[in-house]
Design an enzyme around this catalytic site. Structure first.
Site, short mmCIF file in Angstrom:
data_model
loop_
_atom_site.label_atom_id
_atom_site.label_comp_id
_atom_site.label_asym_id
_atom_site.label_seq_id
_atom_site.Cartn_x
_atom_site.Cartn_y
_atom_site.Cartn_z
N THR A 313 38.93 -29.09 6.29
CA THR A 313 38.73 -27.81 6.95
C THR A 313 40.06 -27.12 7.16
O THR A 313 41.13 -27.75 7.11
CB THR A 313 38.07 -27.99 8.33
OG1 THR A 313 39.02 -28.60 9.22
CG2 THR A 313 36.82 -28.82 8.25
N ASP A 314 40.01 -25.84 7.45
CA ASP A 314 41.18 -25.18 7.98
C ASP A 314 41.29 -25.53 9.47
O ASP A 314 40.39 -26.12 10.06
CB ASP A 314 41.12 -23.67 7.76
CG ASP A 314 42.50 -23.03 7.66
OD1 ASP A 314 43.47 -23.63 8.18
OD2 ASP A 314 42.62 -21.95 7.07
N TYR A 315 42.38 -25.14 10.05
CA TYR A 315 42.77 -25.54 11.41
C TYR A 315 41.68 -25.23 12.44
O TYR A 315 41.40 -24.07 12.71
CB TYR A 315 44.06 -24.79 11.75
CG TYR A 315 44.92 -25.35 12.85
CD1 TYR A 315 46.11 -25.99 12.55
CD2 TYR A 315 44.57 -25.22 14.19
CE1 TYR A 315 46.94 -26.48 13.54
CE2 TYR A 315 45.38 -25.70 15.18
CZ TYR A 315 46.57 -26.33 14.86
OH TYR A 315 47.38 -26.81 15.86
N THR A 316 41.05 -26.26 12.96
CA THR A 316 40.01 -26.19 14.01
C THR A 316 38.80 -25.36 13.62
O THR A 316 38.07 -24.87 14.48
CB THR A 316 40.57 -25.67 15.36
OG1 THR A 316 40.95 -24.30 15.25
CG2 THR A 316 41.75 -26.50 15.84
N SER A 317 38.55 -25.21 12.33
CA SER A 317 37.44 -24.34 11.94
C SER A 317 36.07 -24.94 12.26
O SER A 317 35.09 -24.20 12.37
CB SER A 317 37.53 -23.98 10.46
OG SER A 317 37.31 -25.09 9.63
#
Length: 768
Positions: A313-317
């Site tokens: 995932t992207d950051y905290t997505s």
């Protein structure tokens, strides 16, 4: 690709109940035993297997999986940041304790050989199974030696240069203890308000796909076990570049047709090049956030394309799906993400906190977790980390291979190729005539930091060559450079105008450095105005009144709108944020040591009101007619861009003959060749980028007015001619038809050949 291979022999691991402590040395003994086994594998010949895939690893991975507890498996699906750098809104503490507990499989924002060796030792020597970590970092356009921002580098239209810069970035990053880069960004972007437009290859599908392949190949090399390679990550899957209003993290609304025609092809091209990982995007697609989209991550990526690496995932997505409104809480979001096809959770701790519970409750199948872990372990084996977890952590190698003279020379050369000459009234450039005094003006003229651009990895401002330094080196001590800042970048500060004008009056020529600070583009850097910030344009207009040779050098990470400057008798050089050697590269061009050859990879609008504007738009039912009000046009602005896609000038002239074609009709099993003769009719050697565009005249669905289908960089001496030939086959004529099947349709086509997307000469042929 899972359907394209078959393992014939399964290897049984040493039996040990889950949860039984195993020392690292015990794991090594088990691994050595597995290495000694003969693995017999039959591979399907249906389509190429990625170069990093080794079927001998499958049995080893299955053996290791059988030893792992559920908690250890979830740990392999967890990615946390170190405290070295922050690239998002939150920072989790205690990651070193998580490493020692076997609860994290990868770390990002940790780099340098010594630092990463310490963290790797925790994973290998202080945990039950001793599974090594993967270290990732945003190595976007260089690690320490910084190249032009990717949008600028794409303006070179030089695939070999793009691969070379990625190769150098990989060498430096790998020497600094890194295994994984969160690049390339392959999002097609058509809205310059979006700050991350600087991170990709621009608006075109064909050029973007070719650049994606080149950069993946550069990062990953020929063999991932080579300690000078890093695994690449194609991001952001998918359609992130279509954020509404150009606002980062905002909603995306695209049809499946647009998704497949525009936004997915560069991702598939990255897969064709063997990309190891994909990163999900922050946005939604068809109402579902990408990190929870089974359609994107499983149906397309795994089942249609056969991807065998892992999805991060992207950051905290995952966490953000709660704010999107599709998950009630973090546990719900974790389930949605893992079922969709996410293998690794970046920073959000959704898997860390809830996946064991979800599996024990029967909400998430253990087999799904096993598959995710298998995908992650496959990369660790491919990197050779089980053979030597510390192979990337060699301080001597780090010293020898980072920021070398060879790397800086490449950065200078590629920066030169990336710059685009937009205007050169009265042949102001190159500044070949004798100059005794030069006025260098502007807030970016002596800024080292603004050479770097956003996402500049471990690049350092103090290493950069500013424009002032580059010009002084090129001109020598015999030429006086009178530097005046004139104004600031973004403020309405005219206090320095008088000093700048005074210096300009005394000078033989004027160079103005204008544009954006490095941080004004990139992530979380959207702008509602794309004009040159502050009062820089006003200062340029005042200086132009002096009648001196005036050159404007633009530094920016996005297209800017400056129609007022194009009316002035000046030269304009688009330098982007050119990287470590930017000042030398610009000076090479201004002084005529290098003939500019860059071409725009994205359309420059006249005003923000034209956005989105891109060359492959479709016809309307009422095409623009200046004599008829009731046609598709503006009352207060031209439909035409400031500069079209593919545009760029040279210090010489290139003449194109009328294109020729080898046949006027073809069938689906045939191809057609189009040729054009290009002649350098000027007095200076130069490089021209010859471009081929295709127009499908009638289709079952509306078709673009033209699409880039080929290009060729050619170098010509004065008076030299060269014939450039392009070949089009049935694949080039294919598209998603009315029923969403992919293929060609019979009918008439035009092929345009020229120096940019507004080329007017064409040939016609028919598919029948």
């Amino acid at each position: 690709m899972k359907e394209q291979r078959q393992t014939m022999l399964n290897t049984n691991p040493p039996q040990s109940p889950p949860g039984t402590p195993i020392l690292a040395s015990g794991f090594i003994r088990w691994y050595q035993m597995i290495l000694a086994l003969a693995i017999t594998t039959t591979l399907s010949a249906q389509s190429p297997i990625p170069g990093w895939y080794n079927p001998a690893h499958d049995a080893k991975i299955d053996s290791l999986l059988s030893l792992m507890t559920l908690e250890e498996k979830v740990g392999q699906m967890t990615l946390f940041t170190s405290d070295w750098a922050v690239t998002g809104p939150t920072l989790r503490e205690g990651y070193q304790d998580d490493i020692k507990a076997g609860k994290v499989g990868a770390i990002f924002n940790a780099h340098t050989a010594d630092y990463n060796r310490k963290l790797q030792r925790m994973a290998v020597e202080e945990t039950r199974l001793g599974i090594p970590l993967i270290f990732g970092y945003d190595v976007i356009h260089g690690y320490r030696t910084i190249f032009p921002v990717p949008l600028g580098e794409t303006a070179s239209w030089n695939l070999e240069a793009a691969e070379e810069s990625a190769r150098i970035a990989a060498i430096e990053a790998a020497s600094a203890g890194l295994h994984w880069t969160f690049a390339p960004m392959v999002d097609i972007a058509r809205d310059p308000r979006w700050g991350r437009i600087m991170e990709g290859a621009g608006e075109d599908v064909f050029l973007g796909s070719e650049m994606a392949k080149a950069r993946v190949k550069g990062f990953q090399g020929e063999d991932l076990s080579d300690p000078f390679t890093v695994i690449a990550c194609a991001k952001h899957f998918a359609a992130y570049g279509a954020a509404q209003a150009g606002r980062d993290y905002h909603t995306v609304d695209v049809s499946d047709r647009v998704l497949r025609e525009i936004y997915l092809p560069p991702f598939e091209a990255a897969l064709d090049a063997g990309v190891c990982t994909y990163m999900t995007s922050f946005n939604e697609v068809d109402g579902v956030p990408a990190s929870g989209s089974h359609y994107l991550l499983t149906e397309i990526l795994r089942e249609e394309w056969g991807f065998d690496g892992f999805v991060v995932t992207d950051y905290t997505s995952i966490n953000e799906m709660i704010d999107h409104g599709v998950a009630a809480d973090l546990k719900d979001a974790a389930q949605l993400a893992v079922e969709a096809g996410v293998d690794m959770d970046m920073q959000g701790a959704a898997f860390y906190d809830h996946l064991v519970e979800l599996a024990n409750e029967g909400e998430v199948p253990h087999s799904r977790i096993d598959n995710a872990v298998r995908n992650v372990l496959r990369m660790k084996f491919a990197l050779g980390l089980f053979d030597d977890p510390y192979k990337y952590s060699n301080e001597a190698r780090q010293t020898e291979n980072i920021f070398t003279t060879e790397h800086r020379e490449a950065a200078r050369r590629i920066a030169r190729e990336s710059m685009v000459l937009l205007q050169n009234e009265n042949d102001i450039l190159p500044l070949l005539s004798k100059i005794n005094r030069l006025a260098l003006i502007g807030p970016l003229a002596d800024s080292q930091a603004d050479m770097l651009g956003a996402w500049h990895g471990a690049g350092r401002a103090e290493d950069c060559v500013s424009l002032r330094t580059g010009l002084q080196a090129a001109l020598g001590s015999g030429v006086e450079i009178d530097y005046q800042q004139g104004t600031t970048v973004a403020e309405e500060d005219r206090s320095g105008f008088d000093a700048a004008i005074k210096a300009a009056r005394k000078a033989d020529a004027i160079v103005v450095a204008a544009g954006e600070n490095w941080w004004m583009s990139g992530e979380a850097a959207s702008r509602t105005s794309i004009e040159i910030p502050g009062v820089q344009s006003e200062l340029i207009q005042e200086l132009a009144k002096l009648g001196k040779p005036l050159v404007v050098v633009l530094f920016n990470g996005r297209p800017l709108a400056f129609p007022e400057l194009t009316e002035l008798p000046i030269a304009i050089l688009e330098a982007w944020h050119p990287g470590t050697e930017g000042g030398h590269a610009i000076a090479d061009i201004l002084m005529g040591k290098y003939n500019p050859s860059g071409k725009l990879p994205i359309t420059f609008p006249r005003s923000v009101g034209q956005i989105p504007i891109f060359y492959y738009a479709k016809n309307t039912g009422r095409p623009m007619d200046p004599k008829d009000k009731y046609t598709s046009k503006y009352l207060d602005e031209s439909n035409a861009p400031l500069y079209p896609f593919g545009y760029g000038l040279s210090y010489t002239n290139f003449d194109y003959s009328e294109p020729t074609i080898n046949r006027s009709t073809i069938n689906r099993n045939q191809s057609v060749t189009i040729s054009v003769e290009v002649t350098n009719s000027g007095q200076m050697a130069g490089t021209e980028i010859v471009q081929l565009y295709l127009q499908d005249m009638v289709g079952s669905v509306t078709r673009p007015v033209r699409e880039l289908k080929g290009f060729d960089r050619i170098e010509l001496a004065p008076g030299q001619s060269q014939t450039v030939t392009f070949t089009l086959d049935n694949e080039d004529l294919s598209f998603y038809r009315r029923d969403m099947s992919f293929g060609s349709e019979l009918g008439q086509f035009r092929a345009y050949v020229g120096p940019h997307s507004d080329a007017t000469t064409f040939v016609e042929f028919k598919l029948q």
